[in-house]
Design a protein around this motif. Structure first.
Motif, PDB file in Angstrom:
ATOM      1  N   GLU A  92       0.829  -1.193   0.000  1.00 45.79           N
ATOM      2  CA  GLU A  92       0.000   0.000   0.000  1.00 45.79           C
ATOM      3  C   GLU A  92       0.869   1.251   0.000  1.00 45.79           C
ATOM      4  O   GLU A  92       2.091   1.169   0.125  1.00 45.79           O
ATOM      5  CB  GLU A  92      -0.943  -0.034   1.212  1.00 45.79           C
ATOM      6  N   ILE A  93       0.236   2.408  -0.136  1.00 46.86           N
ATOM      7  CA  ILE A  93       0.956   3.672  -0.228  1.00 46.86           C
ATOM      8  C   ILE A  93       1.077   4.294   1.163  1.00 46.86           C
ATOM      9  O   ILE A  93       0.109   4.338   1.916  1.00 46.86           O
ATOM     10  CB  ILE A  93       0.224   4.646  -1.169  1.00 46.86           C
ATOM     11  N   GLU A  94       2.265   4.772   1.476  1.00 49.40           N
ATOM     12  CA  GLU A  94       2.475   5.499   2.723  1.00 49.40           C
ATOM     13  C   GLU A  94       3.282   6.760   2.424  1.00 49.40           C
ATOM     14  O   GLU A  94       4.163   6.757   1.572  1.00 49.40           O
ATOM     15  CB  GLU A  94       3.222   4.638   3.742  1.00 49.40           C
ATOM     16  N   GLN A 111      12.732  20.386  20.403  1.00 48.77           N
ATOM     17  CA  GLN A 111      13.792  21.379  20.253  1.00 48.77           C
ATOM     18  C   GLN A 111      13.946  21.862  18.819  1.00 48.77           C
ATOM     19  O   GLN A 111      14.426  22.966  18.580  1.00 48.77           O
ATOM     20  CB  GLN A 111      15.124  20.790  20.724  1.00 48.77           C
ATOM     21  N   ASP A 112      13.565  21.046  17.871  1.00 46.21           N
ATOM     22  CA  ASP A 112      13.811  21.414  16.473  1.00 46.21           C
ATOM     23  C   ASP A 112      12.577  21.929  15.743  1.00 46.21           C
ATOM     24  O   ASP A 112      12.638  22.266  14.573  1.00 46.21           O
ATOM     25  CB  ASP A 112      14.419  20.244  15.701  1.00 46.21           C
ATOM     26  N   GLY A 113      11.419  21.982  16.441  1.00 42.09           N
ATOM     27  CA  GLY A 113      10.224  22.538  15.828  1.00 42.09           C
ATOM     28  C   GLY A 113       9.610  21.673  14.753  1.00 42.09           C
ATOM     29  O   GLY A 113       8.863  22.166  13.901  1.00 42.09           O
ATOM     30  N   LEU A 114       9.891  20.367  14.796  1.00 40.79           N
ATOM     31  CA  LEU A 114       9.427  19.471  13.733  1.00 40.79           C
ATOM     32  C   LEU A 114       8.411  18.458  14.238  1.00 40.79           C
ATOM     33  O   LEU A 114       8.515  17.938  15.348  1.00 40.79           O
ATOM     34  CB  LEU A 114      10.615  18.723  13.125  1.00 40.79           C
ATOM     35  N   VAL A 115       7.436  18.178  13.393  1.00 41.56           N
ATOM     36  CA  VAL A 115       6.434  17.144  13.634  1.00 41.56           C
ATOM     37  C   VAL A 115       6.349  16.288  12.376  1.00 41.56           C
ATOM     38  O   VAL A 115       6.376  16.811  11.257  1.00 41.56           O
ATOM     39  CB  VAL A 115       5.057  17.759  13.949  1.00 41.56           C
ATOM     40  N   ILE A 116       6.262  14.991  12.547  1.00 41.07           N
ATOM     41  CA  ILE A 116       6.201  14.060  11.413  1.00 41.07           C
ATOM     42  C   ILE A 116       4.852  13.350  11.408  1.00 41.07           C
ATOM     43  O   ILE A 116       4.434  12.796  12.421  1.00 41.07           O
ATOM     44  CB  ILE A 116       7.321  13.007  11.508  1.00 41.07           C
ATOM     45  N   LEU A 117       4.188  13.365  10.278  1.00 39.13           N
ATOM     46  CA  LEU A 117       2.944  12.613  10.101  1.00 39.13           C
ATOM     47  C   LEU A 117       3.186  11.464   9.138  1.00 39.13           C
ATOM     48  O   LEU A 117       3.772  11.659   8.066  1.00 39.13           O
ATOM     49  CB  LEU A 117       1.829  13.490   9.537  1.00 39.13           C
ATOM     50  N   HIS A 118       2.750  10.267   9.534  1.00 39.52           N
ATOM     51  CA  HIS A 118       2.748   9.122   8.634  1.00 39.52           C
ATOM     52  C   HIS A 118       1.305   8.866   8.212  1.00 39.52           C
ATOM     53  O   HIS A 118       0.449   8.618   9.064  1.00 39.52           O
ATOM     54  CB  HIS A 118       3.322   7.886   9.325  1.00 39.52           C
ATOM     55  N   VAL A 119       1.065   8.925   6.917  1.00 39.82           N
ATOM     56  CA  VAL A 119      -0.282   8.773   6.380  1.00 39.82           C
ATOM     57  C   VAL A 119      -0.336   7.487   5.560  1.00 39.82           C
ATOM     58  O   VAL A 119       0.448   7.304   4.623  1.00 39.82           O
ATOM     59  CB  VAL A 119      -0.667   9.983   5.505  1.00 39.82           C
TER      60      VAL A 119
END
Length: 206
Positions: A92-94, A111-119
């Protein structure tokens, strides 16, 4: 930045080359950063995890706070194998989206201002990217970045050198799938983030 990193064969990378972070932090070598985004190493060395309360705060800020900024830097698209139980055309696609968020709340931005979303999408992987159906989402997870090996999915990082938590926290799962473009009311915050993510139009590699 990592050097001589070998990426898996089925791995597409896009960046948002109008992203303010790129022009602010990498203006001296912007093209090199864009070309190497797939192997980008974040700087945060803390061990931290999203919990349910932090997820709710994040989504509430995205949806309700007019001045809250979440800007997409880029994304990676690759075949999801469900622990190698899906192979070939059954994969499938991620997508893995990297967002910079404007907040002083370290429980959200670290600390780095980053957020990761896995869809995770219901559509099947196809070598022809024009034939990949991303209209229906089955699940969305959220992660922080980290450089702490005990918390990082280090086996995957051998390939990608992009360090993130070993397990993401589930934001939402959709038993019957979410046609996100047609039904923003299901989650207006997630719909907003996904719409922002569409700003990534510069193809880097694939």
């Amino acid at each position: 930045m990592a050097a001589e990193v070998v990426l898996q064969e089925a791995f597409d990378v896009y960046v948002n080359d109008s992203c303010s972070r790129l022009h602010r932090d990498y203006a001296h070598d912007l093209e090199r950063f864009i070309d190497s985004f797939a192997c980008w190493q974040p700087a945060d060395s803390t061990a931290r995890k999203f919990n349910g309360a932090a997820i709710e705060r994040f989504l509430s800020k995205v949806e309700k706070e007019e001045g809250f900024i979440a800007e997409v830097i880029g994304f990676n698209e690759f075949p999801y194998t469900h622990g190698r139980t899906l192979v070939g055309s059954n994969r499938e696609i991620e997508r893995e989206y990297w967002f910079e968020v404007d907040t002083d709340d370290a429980r959200i931005a670290g600390q780095d201002g980053l957020v990761i979303l896995h869809v995770h999408y219901a559509g099947k992987w196809n070598q022809d990217r024009r034939r990949r159906d991303r209209s229906t989402i089955t699940q969305i997870n959220i992660r922080h970045t980290t450089r702490c090996q005990q918390e990082a999915f280090w086996k995957k990082c051998v390939d990608l050198d992009k360090w993130r938590e070993i397990r993401g926290e589930r934001v939402h799962s959709f038993r019957d799938g979410w046609k996100w473009r047609q039904h923003p009311e299901v989650s207006r915050a997630l719909h907003k983030l996904l719409s922002i993510a569409e700003e990534c139009t510069r193809f880097v590699r694939g």
